[in-house]
Design a protein around this motif. Structure first.
Motif, short mmCIF file in Angstrom:
data_model
loop_
_atom_site.label_atom_id
_atom_site.label_comp_id
_atom_site.label_asym_id
_atom_site.label_seq_id
_atom_site.Cartn_x
_atom_site.Cartn_y
_atom_site.Cartn_z
N ASP A 27 1.18 -0.94 -0.05
CA ASP A 27 -0.18 0.05 -0.01
C ASP A 27 0.60 1.47 0.32
O ASP A 27 1.40 1.51 -0.04
N LYS A 28 0.14 1.99 0.02
CA LYS A 28 0.92 3.83 -0.14
C LYS A 28 0.97 3.87 1.29
O LYS A 28 0.35 3.19 2.06
N GLU A 87 -1.47 13.02 -3.09
CA GLU A 87 -1.25 11.65 -3.52
C GLU A 87 -0.70 11.24 -3.78
O GLU A 87 0.62 11.40 -5.50
N HIS A 115 3.82 9.53 -5.66
CA HIS A 115 3.81 8.59 -6.88
C HIS A 115 5.12 7.87 -6.14
O HIS A 115 6.16 8.67 -5.57
N PRO A 116 5.00 6.50 -6.75
CA PRO A 116 6.52 6.00 -6.07
C PRO A 116 7.85 6.71 -6.61
O PRO A 116 8.89 6.57 -6.84
N PHE A 159 2.99 -0.57 -4.03
CA PHE A 159 3.66 0.61 -4.41
C PHE A 159 5.15 0.87 -5.10
O PHE A 159 5.88 0.94 -5.58
#
Length: 705
Positions: free
Chosen positions: A474-475, A500, A502-503, A543
């Motif tokens: 998960d994030k 949010e 981002h990887p 993620f």
């Protein structure tokens, strides 16, 4: 009405409703009691609603207001050796601090009911344990000490704070200094010590292998297999039968190899590759363990119970009996084996254009090692001559590996690439050296190919909407990432944290810090801000890999989720996954995923504790020696310093005698109040080894000079 007066009135109403002298009342009755007229009714009702939302009062079905029932909060108690503890919760990042006088007989990892004592703004929530739901510790490992009429055991587990009383008749002929396994018969309390009976003597403390065995027993890991399981494994491991190969894809003429560590015995993956100048044909061939481990058999139940193989420094605790894992299920060189093959067509940009998953029969041409393949790729002529028929394939593998890795990087996959410790043991099982494990080109090839297969299989079955076990990551929470972003600003680095993350933002940070002094430190802090990967029955992306679909398909010998999804894949390929079977898997997979995740976490903890113990054992021989290290962490207790060989030790604040130091958590600095000397994360320092304790698995340093 101002806020202060509003708050005061709320407290009066709450006190009244909670007073046992008064019976529950409806809104109208309360208004009459407090003299609330029609104009003030809405405001009064608003106060009552807020008290309901806060969980302080409740509205009954008959419309009467009563004191809210105290909700039971159930979590896991984690004991600290210094006497206090915490209650942790699976679904919450926040834990509850338990002071020493509020533990009320709980032991480490007990499932407990806790009530909140205080919840000051900006500070840790404090609580009290009111009931023990389930005891976690039933057996304890420790050192036996004998007295004339009784004995006692000093527990190895540093979270177990009391000695265990052993009645004379329950000493089981144990002698002074024996490492023993004790079954608890009483947990003590009311000034009485815990009591137990010795059920197994592991050996003399200090004997070869007893230290690691003690850790395994302390975690209640089954070291031996039940006789029923061994008998079943013996019956199914006699060899490959002709009927087993019926209707399988025969891939025995395709050149393929296994590439593993030189010490590996359970070889569950083989790879093949060809290139026509335009497309790569990659085959990842995984041992078909399910052919020998039938669902609900004794073998299967034991495998699910174990969940995973464990690798604690000096041994392997396998998920399956060695007669299987090292025998008929291992893809040994020159032997026909059953497999599940993931066959992928990949272009020169790393895009998987087509794929097929088939039941197959294979025969591995060569058993290669990481060292050997790496030497070939580095131009070692002698090694290339030895495997001259395979050199071109290894070069193509290296090319495809680079392409796949670059493609993952472009989409945002994070590669922490930590230095891992390798413990070198002497003939007596003692740590004689600690070195960093070198990541080779060959190991990266296998990693890249396994990732490609895992993603391909996950995506294939996701779109078929079948019951499955995925590997999700998960994030991370924004709060942790905001702290990280703030902290790295001290070193001149930055990262963008929106609603949010981002990887790719994490990956960019990894690229920026590469080669700088703070690299290892920032990588560690970044990893701590990540959530833990786990097994689930729903796909919600990975993620860390920036992957939309991911599962574990490639290691059924040592991971139960891989074994489980192999069954689903085979039933699907054979057209037997009907509605009844789908329902069956829907009913069992949540439990499989949960048990597998728990087993994985325990295995990692065992391996970590074994490494810590051996590092302490190694450093005991180097007390008084000076090293250069980097400050890798700190708290109010002291400063952690990491050495180049991955060993980490603590400098206790009480040993920093040149000044009185205070810890500033917001900027992670330890500052002397007198002279103003400041220690920061990432700072290079010289230390002297002051002590090492294999029992506590700790290493202590002092500053040099």
């Amino acid at each position: 009405m101002d806020k202060k007066e509003y708050s005061r009135r709320k407290k009066i109403i709450y006190s009244f409703i909670c007073d046992k002298l008064y019976t529950p009342m409806k809104l109208k009755e309360l208004c009459i009691f407090f003299g609330i007229n029609k104009d003030g009714r809405d405001s009064f009702k608003e106060m009552l609603d807020e008290l309901c939302l806060d969980g302080k009062i409740e509205l009954t079905k008959r419309g009467k207001y009563v004191k809210a029932k105290e909700k039971e909060i159930i979590g896991t108690y984690i004991q600290n050796p210094r006497g206090f503890g915490f209650v942790e919760f699976e679904e919450s990042e926040e834990d509850i601090f338990i002071p020493p006088d509020e533990i009320n007989g709980a032991f480490n990892k007990d499932k407990v009911v806790v009530k909140i004592l205080s919840s000051p703004e900006g500070k840790r929530v404090e609580g009290s344990i009111v009931r023990i739901v389930e005891r976690a510790i039933i057996k304890v490992v420790g050192v036996f000490q004998k007295s004339k009429n009784f004995g006692f055991v000093i527990a190895d587990n540093k979270a177990f704070l009391e000695d265990i009383f052993i009645p004379k008749e329950k000493c089981n002929d144990a002698k002074n200094g024996d490492k023993v396994l004790v079954k608890l018969t009483s947990y003590g309390g009311n000034n009485k010590k815990p009591e137990g009976a010795i059920i197994e003597i592991l050996g003399k403390a200090g004997d070869k292998g007893v230290d690691v065995l003690s850790i395994l027993k302390d975690y209640d890991v089954p070291v031996e297999f039940p006789e029923k399981v061994l008998n079943q494994a013996g019956r199914v491991s006699k060899g490959l039968l002709e009927e087993d190969m019926y209707e399988r894809r025969d891939l025995r003429d395709i050149m393929m190899v296994t590439i593993d560590d030189i010490t590996a015995k359970d070889l569950d993956d083989a790879v093949s590759l060809s290139f026509d100048g335009k497309y790569y044909e990659l085959g990842v061939h995984i041992a078909d363990v399910t052919n020998y481990v039938q669902e609900n058999s004794a073998l299967d139940k034991e495998a699910l119970k174990r969940g995973t193989s464990i690798y604690p420094v000096d041994r392997v605790v396998p998920m399956l009996p060695p007669v299987l894992s090292n025998g008929i299920c291992s893809l040994n060189e020159g032997e026909d084996r059953l497999a599940l093959s993931c066959l992928m067509k990949i272009d020169t940009n790393g895009s998987i254009l087509d794929s097929e998953i088939v039941e197959s029969v294979i025969n591995v041409d060569r058993r290669m090692t990481y060292v050997s393949v790496s030497q070939i790729l580095e131009g070692d002529e002698n090694e290339a001559l030895k495997y001259r028929g395979f050199v071109e394939m290894f070069k193509q593998m290296s090319e495809l590996s680079d392409i796949l890795r670059r493609k993952r990087h472009d989409r945002g996959a994070i590669d922490f690439d930590f230095a891992e410790a390798k413990i070198i043991l002497d003939e007596n099982g003692k740590a004689k050296d600690v070195i960093t494990y070198e990541r080779t080109k060959a190991s990266m090839i296998i990693e890249d190919f396994m990732l490609a297969a895992n993603e391909t299989v996950a995506e294939t079955f996701y779109w078929q909407e079948l019951p499955f076990v995925y590997r999700n990551h998960d994030k991370p929470d924004n709060e942790k990432l905001n702290f990280l972003a703030s902290f790295i600003g001290n070193f001149g680095f930055s990262m963008h944290i929106g609603e949010e993350v981002h990887p790719k933002e994490i990956q960019k940070l990894m690229d920026k810090i590469e080669g700088c002094e703070e690299e290892a430190l920032i990588k560690r802090l970044t990893l701590r801000s990540m959530k833990q990967a786990k097994y689930t029955t729903s796909n919600s992306n990975h993620f860390g890999l920036a992957a939309k679909y991911y599962c574990h398909f490639t290691s059924p010998i040592r991971r139960y989720p891989d074994l489980q999804i192999h069954r689903i894949i085979k039933e699907c390929l054979r057209g037997k996954l009907n509605d009844a079977r789908k329902l069956h898997y829907e009913n069992i997979l949540d439990e499989v995923a949960a048990k597998s995740s728990k087993a994985e976490r325990q295995a990692e903890e065992i391996e970590r504790e074994a490494v810590k113990m051996k590092k302490a054992e190694y450093m005991k021989k180097h007390i008084g020696e000076e090293y250069e290290g980097v400050i890798s962490g700190m708290n109010r207790v002291g400063i952690y310093v990491g050495l180049e060989n991955t060993i980490e030790g603590m400098i206790h604040v009480n040993d920093m005698i040149d000044d009185y130091y205070e810890f500033y958590e917001d900027r992670y600095e330890m500052v002397g109040t007198g002279g103003g000397r400041c220690y920061k994360l990432g700072q290079k320092v010289k230390i002297i080894v002051s002590s090492a304790d294999t029992h506590l698995r700790t290493i202590n340093f002092v500053f040099a000079g």
